[in-house]
Write a protein that holds these residues in place. Structure first.
Motif, PDB file in Angstrom:
ATOM      1  N   ILE A  35       0.838  -1.205   0.000  1.00 16.47           N
ATOM      2  CA  ILE A  35       0.000   0.000   0.000  1.00 16.47           C
ATOM      3  C   ILE A  35       0.872   1.254   0.000  1.00 16.47           C
ATOM      4  O   ILE A  35       0.606   2.201  -0.748  1.00 16.47           O
ATOM      5  N   HIS A  36       1.903   1.257   0.820  1.00 16.80           N
ATOM      6  CA  HIS A  36       2.801   2.413   0.907  1.00 16.80           C
ATOM      7  C   HIS A  36       3.436   2.695  -0.463  1.00 16.80           C
ATOM      8  O   HIS A  36       3.478   3.846  -0.908  1.00 16.80           O
ATOM      9  N   LYS A  37       3.891   1.653  -1.141  1.00 17.93           N
ATOM     10  CA  LYS A  37       4.490   1.824  -2.473  1.00 17.93           C
ATOM     11  C   LYS A  37       3.479   2.361  -3.477  1.00 17.93           C
ATOM     12  O   LYS A  37       3.800   3.219  -4.299  1.00 17.93           O
ATOM     13  N   VAL A  38       2.244   1.868  -3.404  1.00 16.63           N
ATOM     14  CA  VAL A  38       1.193   2.332  -4.326  1.00 16.63           C
ATOM     15  C   VAL A  38       0.907   3.812  -4.082  1.00 16.63           C
ATOM     16  O   VAL A  38       0.820   4.605  -5.030  1.00 16.63           O
ATOM     17  N   VAL A  62      -3.284  12.040  -0.823  1.00 17.33           N
ATOM     18  CA  VAL A  62      -2.519  10.799  -0.941  1.00 17.33           C
ATOM     19  C   VAL A  62      -1.284  10.837  -0.037  1.00 17.33           C
ATOM     20  O   VAL A  62      -0.925   9.832   0.573  1.00 17.33           O
ATOM     21  N   SER A  63      -0.659  11.994   0.100  1.00 13.38           N
ATOM     22  CA  SER A  63       0.514  12.124   0.990  1.00 13.38           C
ATOM     23  C   SER A  63       0.127  11.860   2.439  1.00 13.38           C
ATOM     24  O   SER A  63       0.892  11.242   3.186  1.00 13.38           O
ATOM     25  N   LYS A  68       0.350   7.972   7.000  1.00  7.89           N
ATOM     26  CA  LYS A  68      -0.320   7.018   7.896  1.00  7.89           C
ATOM     27  C   LYS A  68       0.249   5.618   7.718  1.00  7.89           C
ATOM     28  O   LYS A  68       0.527   4.921   8.692  1.00  7.89           O
ATOM     29  N   THR A  69       0.412   5.195   6.464  1.00  6.64           N
ATOM     30  CA  THR A  69       0.943   3.847   6.224  1.00  6.64           C
ATOM     31  C   THR A  69       2.380   3.736   6.704  1.00  6.64           C
ATOM     32  O   THR A  69       2.780   2.698   7.229  1.00  6.64           O
ATOM     33  N   SER A  70       3.138   4.805   6.562  1.00  4.56           N
ATOM     34  CA  SER A  70       4.521   4.792   7.030  1.00  4.56           C
ATOM     35  C   SER A  70       4.583   4.602   8.547  1.00  4.56           C
ATOM     36  O   SER A  70       5.368   3.792   9.055  1.00  4.56           O
ATOM     37  N   LEU A  71       3.747   5.344   9.276  1.00  2.00           N
ATOM     38  CA  LEU A  71       3.705   5.205  10.739  1.00  2.00           C
ATOM     39  C   LEU A  71       3.248   3.813  11.156  1.00  2.00           C
ATOM     40  O   LEU A  71       3.817   3.209  12.074  1.00  2.00           O
ATOM     41  N   MET A  72       2.235   3.301  10.465  1.00  2.00           N
ATOM     42  CA  MET A  72       1.740   1.967  10.796  1.00  2.00           C
ATOM     43  C   MET A  72       2.780   0.894  10.471  1.00  2.00           C
ATOM     44  O   MET A  72       2.945  -0.070  11.213  1.00  2.00           O
ATOM     45  N   LEU A  73       3.503   1.092   9.383  1.00  2.00           N
ATOM     46  CA  LEU A  73       4.555   0.154   9.008  1.00  2.00           C
ATOM     47  C   LEU A  73       5.676   0.151  10.053  1.00  2.00           C
ATOM     48  O   LEU A  73       6.195  -0.910  10.404  1.00  2.00           O
ATOM     49  N   ALA A 127      -9.663   3.282   3.912  1.00  2.00           N
ATOM     50  CA  ALA A 127      -9.646   3.745   5.299  1.00  2.00           C
ATOM     51  C   ALA A 127      -8.548   4.789   5.503  1.00  2.00           C
ATOM     52  O   ALA A 127      -8.773   5.817   6.145  1.00  2.00           O
ATOM     53  N   TYR A 128      -7.347   4.559   4.952  1.00  2.00           N
ATOM     54  CA  TYR A 128      -6.240   5.508   5.124  1.00  2.00           C
ATOM     55  C   TYR A 128      -6.512   6.830   4.416  1.00  2.00           C
ATOM     56  O   TYR A 128      -6.007   7.868   4.818  1.00  2.00           O
ATOM     57  N   LEU A 129      -7.349   6.785   3.370  1.00  2.00           N
ATOM     58  CA  LEU A 129      -7.714   8.013   2.659  1.00  2.00           C
ATOM     59  C   LEU A 129      -8.927   8.697   3.295  1.00  2.00           C
ATOM     60  O   LEU A 129      -9.324   9.772   2.872  1.00  2.00           O
ATOM     61  N   GLY A 130      -9.531   8.062   4.296  1.00  2.00           N
ATOM     62  CA  GLY A 130     -10.692   8.638   4.971  1.00  2.00           C
ATOM     63  C   GLY A 130     -11.989   8.419   4.215  1.00  2.00           C
ATOM     64  O   GLY A 130     -12.962   9.146   4.420  1.00  2.00           O
TER      65      GLY A 130
END
Length: 152
Positions: A35-38, A62-63, A68-73, A127-130
């Protein structure tokens, strides 16, 4: 449905088997990585495409999801470390995504077929995009001019 193979290493002490929570961490790591890469790629494409009148708005959206994905990762990586769980190999092919991992002396493998992986990716990305969990966009083949005009 993901499949998991567990193979004990030849050690004199029988290690504790991997738990469902630990398998879930491996799955989350795989999903978050993809997801982070996408999101990173999409953000670059939006900025360079020249197709948007206000690309900065979409890039900001998108940023935010990328952060969010970076923190979760980072959190999942910390959890993997605390469980002494290491993902050694990640591969993808036409069937899906495969990861090999080691955990407390066990070597395991997780295989997730593309349909399930993509479906879960989309749910998490929404969900990450709200966005709401359900998809409101019609597939391209089914969309007609009338239906698209009604949705504008």
């Amino acid at each position: 449905m993901a499949t998991t193979k567990r193979n004990p290493l030849n050690t004199p002490i029988i290690p504790e088997d991997i738990t469902k929570d630990e398998e879930s961490l491996v799955r989350s790591y795989l999903l978050l990585t993809f997801i982070h890469k996408v999101f990173e790629r999409d953000c670059r494409v939006i900025g360079k495409s020249g197709l948007f009148k206000t690309p900065q708005l979409y890039m900001e959206l998108v940023s935010g999801a990328t952060k969010k994905t970076s923190l979760m990762l980072q959190e999942v990586t910390r959890e993997l470390t605390s469980h002494n769980l290491k993902i050694t190999t990640i591969r993808q092919d036409q069937r899906g995504v495969e990861a090999q991992y080691s955990c407390r002396g066990y070597v395991g493998e997780m295989n997730i077929p593309w349909p399930g992986f993509r479906s879960e990716m989309l749910l998490r990305m929404r969900a990450y995009l709200g966005l709401t969990p359900e998809l409101n966009v019609l597939p391209r083949e089914e969309a007609t001019v009338e239906q698209m005009a009604l949705s504008i």
